[in-house]
Scaffold this motif. Sequence first.
Motif, PDB file in Angstrom:
ATOM      1  N   VAL A   4       0.838  -1.203   0.000  1.00 46.26           N
ATOM      2  CA  VAL A   4       0.000   0.000   0.000  1.00 46.26           C
ATOM      3  C   VAL A   4       0.870   1.250   0.000  1.00 46.26           C
ATOM      4  O   VAL A   4       0.628   2.200  -0.765  1.00 46.26           O
ATOM      5  CB  VAL A   4      -0.957  -0.020   1.216  1.00 46.26           C
ATOM      6  CG1 VAL A   4      -1.672   1.318   1.373  1.00 46.26           C
ATOM      7  CG2 VAL A   4      -1.967  -1.140   1.074  1.00 46.26           C
ATOM      8  N   ILE A   5       1.903   1.277   0.831  1.00 49.21           N
ATOM      9  CA  ILE A   5       2.787   2.440   0.891  1.00 49.21           C
ATOM     10  C   ILE A   5       3.524   2.631  -0.432  1.00 49.21           C
ATOM     11  O   ILE A   5       3.680   3.758  -0.921  1.00 49.21           O
ATOM     12  CB  ILE A   5       3.772   2.299   2.067  1.00 49.21           C
ATOM     13  CG1 ILE A   5       3.004   2.412   3.381  1.00 49.21           C
ATOM     14  CG2 ILE A   5       4.870   3.342   2.004  1.00 49.21           C
ATOM     15  CD1 ILE A   5       3.827   2.092   4.601  1.00 49.21           C
ATOM     16  N   ALA A   6       3.971   1.537  -1.054  1.00 46.93           N
ATOM     17  CA  ALA A   6       4.670   1.642  -2.336  1.00 46.93           C
ATOM     18  C   ALA A   6       3.750   2.205  -3.417  1.00 46.93           C
ATOM     19  O   ALA A   6       4.174   3.040  -4.216  1.00 46.93           O
ATOM     20  CB  ALA A   6       5.200   0.272  -2.756  1.00 46.93           C
ATOM     21  N   VAL A   7       2.501   1.776  -3.436  1.00 47.20           N
ATOM     22  CA  VAL A   7       1.569   2.279  -4.447  1.00 47.20           C
ATOM     23  C   VAL A   7       1.261   3.753  -4.198  1.00 47.20           C
ATOM     24  O   VAL A   7       1.180   4.553  -5.138  1.00 47.20           O
ATOM     25  CB  VAL A   7       0.279   1.428  -4.453  1.00 47.20           C
ATOM     26  CG1 VAL A   7      -0.809   2.085  -5.266  1.00 47.20           C
ATOM     27  CG2 VAL A   7       0.577   0.039  -5.010  1.00 47.20           C
ATOM     28  N   LEU A   8       1.102   4.143  -2.929  1.00 51.47           N
ATOM     29  CA  LEU A   8       0.820   5.546  -2.633  1.00 51.47           C
ATOM     30  C   LEU A   8       1.996   6.449  -2.999  1.00 51.47           C
ATOM     31  O   LEU A   8       1.801   7.613  -3.338  1.00 51.47           O
ATOM     32  CB  LEU A   8       0.480   5.712  -1.149  1.00 51.47           C
ATOM     33  CG  LEU A   8      -0.868   5.129  -0.717  1.00 51.47           C
ATOM     34  CD1 LEU A   8      -1.045   5.272   0.773  1.00 51.47           C
ATOM     35  CD2 LEU A   8      -2.003   5.805  -1.458  1.00 51.47           C
ATOM     36  N   ARG A   9       3.206   5.925  -2.958  1.00 50.38           N
ATOM     37  CA  ARG A   9       4.378   6.702  -3.353  1.00 50.38           C
ATOM     38  C   ARG A   9       4.583   6.702  -4.867  1.00 50.38           C
ATOM     39  O   ARG A   9       5.462   7.396  -5.384  1.00 50.38           O
ATOM     40  CB  ARG A   9       5.635   6.139  -2.696  1.00 50.38           C
ATOM     41  CG  ARG A   9       5.687   6.397  -1.214  1.00 50.38           C
ATOM     42  CD  ARG A   9       6.955   5.858  -0.643  1.00 50.38           C
ATOM     43  NE  ARG A   9       7.025   6.119   0.787  1.00 50.38           N
ATOM     44  CZ  ARG A   9       7.905   5.571   1.594  1.00 50.38           C
ATOM     45  NH1 ARG A   9       8.802   4.731   1.135  1.00 50.38           N
ATOM     46  NH2 ARG A   9       7.893   5.868   2.875  1.00 50.38           N
ATOM     47  N   GLY A  10       3.825   5.900  -5.584  1.00 54.17           N
ATOM     48  CA  GLY A  10       3.952   5.844  -7.035  1.00 54.17           C
ATOM     49  C   GLY A  10       4.977   4.830  -7.508  1.00 54.17           C
ATOM     50  O   GLY A  10       5.364   4.838  -8.667  1.00 54.17           O
ATOM     51  N   GLN A  11       5.407   3.954  -6.639  1.00 53.72           N
ATOM     52  CA  GLN A  11       6.380   2.931  -7.003  1.00 53.72           C
ATOM     53  C   GLN A  11       5.659   1.638  -7.351  1.00 53.72           C
ATOM     54  O   GLN A  11       4.477   1.460  -7.070  1.00 53.72           O
ATOM     55  CB  GLN A  11       7.343   2.688  -5.836  1.00 53.72           C
ATOM     56  CG  GLN A  11       8.099   3.909  -5.398  1.00 53.72           C
ATOM     57  CD  GLN A  11       8.839   3.663  -4.100  1.00 53.72           C
ATOM     58  OE1 GLN A  11       8.635   2.664  -3.439  1.00 53.72           O
ATOM     59  NE2 GLN A  11       9.683   4.617  -3.719  1.00 53.72           N
TER      60      GLN A  11
END
Length: 73
Positions: free
Chosen positions: A32-39
């Motif tokens: 979830v954190i990776a997707v929110l950062r655009g990664q």
Amino acid sequence: MFQNAYALFFLAALAGSAVALWALLRAHGREVIAVLRGQTPHLPHTPARPRRARIRSGRRLAFAPVTFSICRI
């Protein structure tokens, strides 16, 4: 009396939703954190399995076989 029942149901639904969200974030927080950062999230090649699931190998009957006896003494 009914107002208390509605309030209790609402609080139970709210608590259940919070617990479900917490479990989801605990299991998939990094993605979830990776997707929110655009990664692009790093996903394992093997599919994830629920922790509490039991997987049985082979076929087993759902119910025990039932035997009928016409002449019971």
